[in-house]
Scaffold this motif. Structure first.
Motif, short mmCIF file in Angstrom:
data_model
loop_
_atom_site.label_atom_id
_atom_site.label_comp_id
_atom_site.label_asym_id
_atom_site.label_seq_id
_atom_site.Cartn_x
_atom_site.Cartn_y
_atom_site.Cartn_z
N PRO A 72 0.90 -0.82 -0.29
CA PRO A 72 -0.17 -0.17 0.17
C PRO A 72 0.46 1.44 0.26
O PRO A 72 0.34 2.47 -0.14
N ASN A 73 2.13 0.95 0.69
CA ASN A 73 3.06 2.55 0.60
C ASN A 73 4.21 2.49 -0.25
O ASN A 73 5.10 3.16 -0.48
N GLY A 74 4.05 1.40 -1.50
CA GLY A 74 4.63 1.16 -2.26
C GLY A 74 3.98 2.28 -3.79
O GLY A 74 3.44 3.68 -3.28
N ARG A 75 4.64 2.42 -5.04
CA ARG A 75 4.68 3.36 -6.08
C ARG A 75 3.53 2.97 -6.50
O ARG A 75 3.28 3.45 -8.42
N GLY A 76 3.08 1.65 -6.37
CA GLY A 76 1.63 1.84 -6.68
C GLY A 76 1.37 0.76 -8.08
O GLY A 76 0.04 0.34 -8.86
N GLY A 77 2.60 -0.16 -8.35
CA GLY A 77 2.71 -0.99 -9.07
C GLY A 77 2.07 -2.45 -8.35
O GLY A 77 1.33 -3.10 -9.28
N SER A 78 2.56 -2.62 -7.78
CA SER A 78 1.53 -3.57 -7.50
C SER A 78 0.38 -3.90 -6.58
O SER A 78 -0.30 -5.17 -6.72
N GLU A 79 -0.19 -2.30 -6.01
CA GLU A 79 -1.30 -2.20 -6.12
C GLU A 79 -1.82 -2.21 -7.21
O GLU A 79 -3.27 -2.89 -7.35
N TRP A 80 -1.55 -2.10 -8.33
CA TRP A 80 -2.64 -2.09 -9.42
C TRP A 80 -2.81 -3.16 -9.93
O TRP A 80 -4.21 -3.82 -10.11
N ILE A 81 -1.73 -4.15 -9.43
CA ILE A 81 -1.78 -5.21 -10.42
C ILE A 81 -2.43 -6.02 -9.31
O ILE A 81 -3.35 -6.96 -9.29
N HIS A 82 -2.92 -6.25 -8.37
CA HIS A 82 -3.91 -6.67 -6.99
C HIS A 82 -5.38 -6.23 -7.42
O HIS A 82 -6.16 -7.23 -7.13
N ALA A 83 -5.45 -5.40 -7.82
CA ALA A 83 -6.72 -4.12 -8.05
C ALA A 83 -7.34 -5.11 -8.95
O ALA A 83 -8.62 -5.66 -9.69
N ASN A 84 -6.40 -5.02 -10.33
CA ASN A 84 -6.99 -5.08 -11.87
C ASN A 84 -7.06 -6.13 -12.57
O ASN A 84 -7.92 -6.86 -13.15
N VAL A 85 -5.53 -6.94 -12.66
CA VAL A 85 -4.82 -8.10 -13.15
C VAL A 85 -5.83 -9.22 -13.24
O VAL A 85 -5.98 -10.00 -11.80
N ASP A 86 -6.30 -10.14 -13.85
CA ASP A 86 -7.61 -11.04 -13.41
C ASP A 86 -6.21 -12.43 -14.38
O ASP A 86 -6.32 -11.95 -15.55
N GLU A 87 -7.24 -13.24 -15.14
CA GLU A 87 -6.80 -14.73 -15.47
C GLU A 87 -7.42 -14.01 -16.92
O GLU A 87 -8.47 -13.15 -17.32
N GLY A 88 -6.69 -13.89 -17.96
CA GLY A 88 -7.00 -13.20 -19.64
C GLY A 88 -6.51 -12.35 -19.96
O GLY A 88 -6.15 -12.06 -20.78
N ASP A 89 -6.10 -11.51 -18.52
CA ASP A 89 -5.56 -10.26 -19.45
C ASP A 89 -3.92 -10.84 -19.76
O ASP A 89 -3.10 -11.33 -19.59
N ILE A 90 -3.40 -9.34 -20.76
CA ILE A 90 -1.74 -9.40 -21.24
C ILE A 90 -1.26 -8.60 -20.68
O ILE A 90 -1.85 -7.00 -20.48
N LEU A 91 -0.05 -8.52 -20.04
CA LEU A 91 0.92 -7.97 -19.88
C LEU A 91 2.13 -7.38 -20.63
O LEU A 91 2.30 -8.95 -20.95
N GLY A 92 2.01 -6.94 -20.74
CA GLY A 92 4.10 -6.42 -21.79
C GLY A 92 4.80 -6.85 -20.18
O GLY A 92 4.75 -6.62 -19.31
N TYR A 93 5.86 -7.17 -21.29
CA TYR A 93 6.84 -7.83 -20.59
C TYR A 93 8.07 -7.43 -21.17
O TYR A 93 8.35 -7.35 -22.55
N GLY A 94 9.85 -7.69 -20.27
CA GLY A 94 10.50 -7.57 -20.83
C GLY A 94 11.63 -8.46 -20.01
O GLY A 94 11.73 -9.48 -18.73
N GLY A 95 12.88 -8.72 -20.57
CA GLY A 95 13.45 -10.20 -19.73
C GLY A 95 13.13 -11.13 -20.34
O GLY A 95 12.64 -11.89 -21.36
N PRO A 96 13.37 -12.78 -19.85
CA PRO A 96 14.63 -12.77 -18.49
C PRO A 96 16.05 -12.16 -18.41
O PRO A 96 16.25 -12.43 -18.94
N ARG A 97 15.82 -11.73 -16.54
CA ARG A 97 17.81 -10.79 -16.79
C ARG A 97 17.59 -11.60 -15.08
O ARG A 97 16.86 -11.57 -14.54
N ASN A 98 18.95 -11.74 -15.11
CA ASN A 98 19.59 -12.40 -13.90
C ASN A 98 20.95 -11.91 -13.31
O ASN A 98 22.00 -11.87 -13.82
N HIS A 99 20.17 -10.60 -12.52
CA HIS A 99 20.99 -10.16 -11.75
C HIS A 99 21.69 -10.63 -9.99
O HIS A 99 22.48 -10.46 -9.31
N PHE A 100 21.02 -11.87 -10.16
CA PHE A 100 21.27 -12.20 -8.61
C PHE A 100 21.69 -14.11 -8.59
O PHE A 100 20.73 -14.90 -8.48
#
Ligand code: FES
Lengths: 402, 329
Positions: free
Chosen positions: B89-117
């Motif tokens: 809730p105190n983040g920058r809004g990305g996770s809030e948005w995902i929790h509130a809006n993302v549902d099965e069947g939705d399409i999201l843009g992505y980049g990667g995968p990359r590994n810094h770890f």
């Protein structure tokens, strides 16, 4: 591609021997036989499945959990046979063991390292070409150019001593022969096997490598714990076995391509930005690496054929790279074509990690040749070399006109 | 709700192989209080680029936010990615948005995968996770098991209900120490860090406070013992698949790259043939030199220094942050 169109086990068989002398000298018969008979063909002579179809080869490359390399990328099946040397890493390792060596190599051969080399390699190419042109028009492009240039710049970049570099070619020839059956071609080189392997093993040690090359970078990665101390020399070794012969024969292939397609040379001279495309087209057309094997990790169905666990599948890269289902006029070398997606560097998880190095070497050489050479033509009949895995030239007499 | 991003989200390469710029949400599951996991797949059913434990992907949300999430699924399943998203809730809004809006069947843009770890080879591993920091570690654990290395996990969180993957960890009880704060207080590292056997690597992921504590506890360990991951906000926020102008310096061509078209396809449409191979941003074949503008890197190839330098980009997947991008072509 696992749809079942034919009942299991009704696969086609063939008696053709991809490793007979005739078929090594001229690959076209094997390519056509395997590719056109069926998507999957069982080679009676060797007891392995083979495919020469573009889509099927890509499927095997893409499905890395089911088609593994840990049992060897040659004919020998390490599930039942002992490898002649410790398996190559990362080439003959599967995830998870594959991860660390692959990551280190990707980094060592990454964009930044290569950008640093571009200018230097173009200068070196200029030197080599100038020296040749000064000596006369007719050359053996195999010895004088295709071997000479990579044998200078790549070992320098790895950080190897200047002596005995021709041994690297002999060693590579032996390694790629060993991916085939232990036939006369293998045995003719195998006399030097112990000597050359020992020599290469020494080269891979930290002490043999100059402090600024790819080899030293690999050892530094092991100092940081990114590789184990056992892995470091094997990763260096993979540079030496995979990074020399394939590039040499790739460069020979493009010289041969232009010598036999004079219009394409003129076209490249007027559109030098096609240099990269030209090299990839030559790699597609000639496929220096003709065969590679993967091994099933479990029972799996491919093109309607049930393959048992630990079955060897021979991928005929050269056949796939000319598969008419994928390429129009695949037997033609042409700069009109977009060769993207060819299988010459493999595909997917194990795709050649040194491919950008090879491209850079070829590009440097072509750039210089475009500048200085107006015509390339054959100056005699080229002679094929014989290798169980690689498509090679023994001699490639050409004339360079300034 | 159905979110579409990246136009058709799918372009076909000339050779007929699909090239995903997007992922489809196959499943959304509540895995702990405030944590959902998303199972993602290529919208047209193709395989996804391979990854290694410690890898993350960037999810690109329709409002232009890009957020990094560690992959925590099964890498041997080449068709699916799984991530876990903590609602902050105190983040920058990305996770809030995902929790509130993302549902099965939705399409999201992505980049990667990359590994810094990345997980380096070791005799044994000590894993330390705080809260959602368990996500990159869960696939490392799987790997340690697979390679027969000995390992231990110290897993802290506010309460059991807030800790993800406890069920998955149940089969490893003798290796795992679960330490919810409301039961045992703050993590006690005394049994974990001092006196590590040589050859042990420590992997830690979690809130900054935990990373700081672990870092100082490891100060006396041999160099390169400790590996941590701190998520940082990507330098550029807005990563939408909007159209941009591509200027080709040498050939003098100017063209528009539409959403849903890759830079690579736009180039080849204009007669500029760039050699490509994987078309998934994993092989580096299609690298092009950038002279002006800021690339929106979505590949798995370039390292951080190359990305920051911004003088090249991987044309098959990457786009532009700036309205214009000038290439040395
Ligand atoms: S084609 Fe492989 S990274 Fe673009």
């Amino acid at each position: 591609m696992t749809t079942s169109t034919t009942p299991p086990q009704s696969f086609s068989r063939s008696d053709i021997d991809p490793y007979s002398l005739d078929n090594l000298l001229d690959r076209s018969r094997v390519q056509r036989e395997v590719r056109e008979t069926a998507p999957i063909v069982y080679l009676n002579e060797y007891g392995v499945y083979a495919t020469g179809r573009y889509d099927t080869i890509r499927e095997v490359f893409a499905d890395w959990p089911h088609y593994q390399v840990g049992a060897g990328v040659g004919l020998a099946n390490f599930h039942t046979e002992k490898p002649w040397r410790p398996p190559a890493t990362p080439t003959e390792t599967d995830p998870p063991e594959h991860d660390a060596p692959r990551r280190v190599l990707t980094e060592v051969l990454g964009m930044r390292a290569l950008r640093r080399l571009r200018e230097q390699w173009t200068e070196e190419a200029e030197e080599v070409v100038d020296r040749l042109l000064a000596a006369g028009e007719d050359i053996d492009a195999m010895a004088d150019l295709a071997s000479a240039f990579p044998l200078k710049v790549f070992p320098d970049a790895v950080g190897l001593p200047a002596e005995n570099r021709n041994n690297l070619l002999a060693y590579g020839d032996l390694v790629f022969n060993a991916f085939g059956p232990q036939n006369e071609h293998f045995h003719s080189g195998a006399a030097r096997l112990t000597e050359l392997s020992q020599w290469v093993t020494t080269l891979c040690q930290r002490e043999s490598l100059s402090p600024d090359g790819f080899g030293a970078k690999i050892w530094e990665a092991s100092d940081r714990g990114e590789l184990t101390a056992d892995q470091a020399p094997l990763v260096v070794r993979s540079l030496l076995s995979a990074g020399i012969d394939t590039t040499v024969h790739g460069i020979a292939a493009i010289l041969h391509a232009f010598a036999t397609n004079p219009d394409e040379w003129q076209r490249l001279r007027s559109e030098p930005q096609l240099a990269r495309r030209a090299f990839d087209e030559a790699v597609r057309w000639a496929s220096p690496l003709q065969f590679v094997f993967h091994t099933t990790s479990k029972r799996v169905e491919l093109e309607g054929v049930e393959l048992d666990q630990h079955s060897k599948v021979m991928l005929l890269i050269g056949a796939g790279n000319r598969d008419p289902r994928r390429w129009d006029d695949g037997d033609e070398f042409t700069l009109t074509r977009d060769p993207s997606g060819h299988l010459g560097f493999g595909m997917g998880l194990h795709q050649c990690v040194g491919q950008h190095v090879a491209r850079l070497e070829a590009e440097a050489l072509l750039t210089v040749l475009i500048d200085k050479v107006s015509h390339i033509e054959l100056a005699g009949t080229p002679q094929r070399g014989v290798n169980n895995t690689l498509q090679t030239w023994k001699t490639l007499p050409i004339r360079l006109t300034t | 709700m159905r979110t579409t991003l990246g136009g058709g989200a799918e372009t076909m390469s000339p050779n007929g192989f699909g090239q995903a710029a997007a992922l489809r949400v196959e499943a959304r599951e509540q895995v702990a209080e405030n944590i959902i996991s998303l199972t993602l797949a290529d919208p047209s059913g193709n395989r996804l680029p391979p990854w290694t434990p410690g890898s993350h992907i960037d999810l690109i949300l329709p409002n232009g936010m890009a957020r990094q999430y560690s992959l925590c699924g099964n890498r041997w399943d080449t068709y699916h990615y799984r991530i876990a998203v903590l609602r902050e809730p105190n983040g920058r809004g990305g996770s809030e948005w995902i929790h509130a809006n993302v549902d099965e069947g939705d399409i999201l843009g992505y980049g990667g995968p990359r590994n810094h770890f990345p997980m380096v080879p070791a005799e044994q591993y000590v894993f330390i996770a705080g809260g959602i920091g368990i996500t990159p570690l869960i696939s490392m654990i799987e790997q340690a098991v697979r390679t027969g290395r000995s390992w231990r996990l110290l897993f802290g969180g506010r309460s059991r209900q807030s800790m993800a993957f406890l069920e998955e960890l149940e089969r490893y009880t003798e290796h795992v120490h679960i330490a919810p704060q409301d039961e045992v207080g703050l993590l006690d590292l005394d049994d974990w860090i001092p006196g590590l056997d040589p050859g042990t690597k420590v992997y830690c992921c979690g809130p900054t406070g935990l990373l700081d504590v672990v870092e100082s506890a490891c100060r006396k360990c041999p160099p390169y013992t400790l590996h941590t991951e701190r998520f940082e906000a990507p330098a550029h926020e807005s990563s939408q698949d909007r159209s941009f102008i591509l200027k080709l310096q040498r050939s003098g061509i100017e063209l528009e790259v539409e959403p849903g078209t890759s830079t690579l396809d736009a180039l080849s449409g204009a007669g500029i043939g760039i050699i490509s191979s994987c078309r998934q941003g994993t092989c580096g074949t299609c690298e092009v030199p950038v002279v002006d503008g800021i690339p929106d890197h979505r590949d798995s190839v370039l390292d951080e220094v190359d990305r920051q330098a911004g003088d090249c980009m991987i044309a098959c997947v990457s786009r532009a942050h700036t309205p214009q991008l000038t290439l040395d072509l």
